[in-house]
Scaffold this motif. Structure first.
Motif, PDB file in Angstrom:
ATOM      1  N   PRO A  57       0.812  -1.222  -0.084  1.00 57.76           N
ATOM      2  CA  PRO A  57      -0.021  -0.004  -0.104  1.00 57.76           C
ATOM      3  C   PRO A  57       0.793   1.272   0.054  1.00 57.76           C
ATOM      4  N   ALA A  58       0.430   2.266  -0.737  1.00 58.20           N
ATOM      5  CA  ALA A  58       1.269   3.471  -0.742  1.00 58.20           C
ATOM      6  C   ALA A  58       0.651   4.398   0.594  1.00 58.20           C
ATOM      7  N   LEU A  59       1.550   4.917   1.172  1.00 54.71           N
ATOM      8  CA  LEU A  59       1.344   5.719   2.366  1.00 54.71           C
ATOM      9  C   LEU A  59       1.742   7.425   1.936  1.00 54.71           C
ATOM     10  N   ARG A  60       0.571   8.098   2.412  1.00 54.55           N
ATOM     11  CA  ARG A  60       0.769   9.710   2.324  1.00 54.55           C
ATOM     12  C   ARG A  60       0.903  10.289   3.437  1.00 54.55           C
ATOM     13  N   ARG A  61       1.902  10.928   3.902  1.00 56.03           N
ATOM     14  CA  ARG A  61       1.836  11.315   5.125  1.00 56.03           C
ATOM     15  C   ARG A  61       1.302  12.937   5.157  1.00 56.03           C
ATOM     16  N   LEU A  62      -0.117  13.049   6.044  1.00 58.23           N
ATOM     17  CA  LEU A  62      -0.490  14.183   6.127  1.00 58.23           C
ATOM     18  C   LEU A  62      -0.513  14.935   7.709  1.00 58.23           C
ATOM     19  N   ARG A  63       0.017  16.136   7.624  1.00 63.48           N
ATOM     20  CA  ARG A  63       0.015  17.086   8.844  1.00 63.48           C
ATOM     21  C   ARG A  63      -1.163  17.926   9.084  1.00 63.48           C
ATOM     22  N   MET A  64      -1.814  17.682  10.117  1.00 58.41           N
ATOM     23  CA  MET A  64      -2.841  18.318  10.563  1.00 58.41           C
ATOM     24  C   MET A  64      -2.821  19.215  11.575  1.00 58.41           C
ATOM     25  N   ARG A  65      -3.714  20.206  11.970  1.00 57.42           N
ATOM     26  CA  ARG A  65      -3.994  20.901  13.365  1.00 57.42           C
ATOM     27  C   ARG A  65      -4.973  20.680  13.848  1.00 57.42           C
ATOM     28  N   LEU A  66      -4.717  20.243  15.243  1.00 55.18           N
ATOM     29  CA  LEU A  66      -6.031  20.247  16.207  1.00 55.18           C
ATOM     30  C   LEU A  66      -6.511  21.367  16.728  1.00 55.18           C
ATOM     31  N   THR A  67      -7.598  21.708  17.386  1.00 52.79           N
ATOM     32  CA  THR A  67      -8.107  22.848  17.833  1.00 52.79           C
ATOM     33  C   THR A  67      -8.455  22.270  19.307  1.00 52.79           C
ATOM     34  N   PRO A  68      -8.893  23.337  20.079  1.00 55.25           N
ATOM     35  CA  PRO A  68      -9.428  23.150  21.458  1.00 55.25           C
ATOM     36  C   PRO A  68     -10.748  22.398  21.593  1.00 55.25           C
ATOM     37  N   VAL A  69     -11.438  22.330  20.503  1.00 55.65           N
ATOM     38  CA  VAL A  69     -12.776  21.564  20.381  1.00 55.65           C
ATOM     39  C   VAL A  69     -12.648  20.468  19.503  1.00 55.65           C
TER      40      VAL A  69
END
Length: 126
Positions: A57-69
């Motif tokens: 399987p191909a992997l794609r690295r994703l960078r995401m932001r959390l919020t207080p909610v």
């Protein structure tokens, strides 16, 4: 009197596609690489289709932001469900998740960033 109302309606009609796109959500599933609630960062290796050259399987690295909610939940199979294959959700905290967990992340794209609304951890049956 009618001209300002007509202009307001026209502005709303023209802005509607942008407003709708801003609220659209997407889901990404894969292996949790990193999660730091103090800095608001989540890194996910999303599992994609198999690569033709080796079948892995191909992997794609994703960078995401959390919020207080941002919400965190555990999805577990109900063995005594009202219908076959039923699930139940249990609230979690960011501290309950560790790298290597399989998660599905629901997010919105805002200003080119993926903003996390919900993280669903899957309870794997043994």
């Amino acid at each position: 009197m009618q001209r300002p109302l007509l202009l307001a309606v026209l502005a709303l009609v023209l802005a509607w596609p942008a407003l709708a796109a801003a609220q659209a959500t997407s889901r990404h599933s894969g292996i949790l690489v990193a999660l730091d609630a103090s800095t608001g960062k989540l890194v996910l290796d999303e599992v994609g289709p198999s690569r033709p050259q080796d079948g892995r399987p191909a992997l794609r690295r994703l960078r995401m932001r959390l919020t207080p909610v941002t919400r965190f939940v555990l999805a577990s199979r109900q063995h005594e469900a009202r219908f076959p294959g039923g699930f139940t959700e249990t609230e979690l905290t960011a501290a309950d998740l560790v790298p290597g967990d399989y998660v599905t992340v629901e997010c919105q794209s805002r200003n080119g960033r993926l903003i996390v609304l919900l993280v669903i951890a899957a309870e794997l049956e043994e």
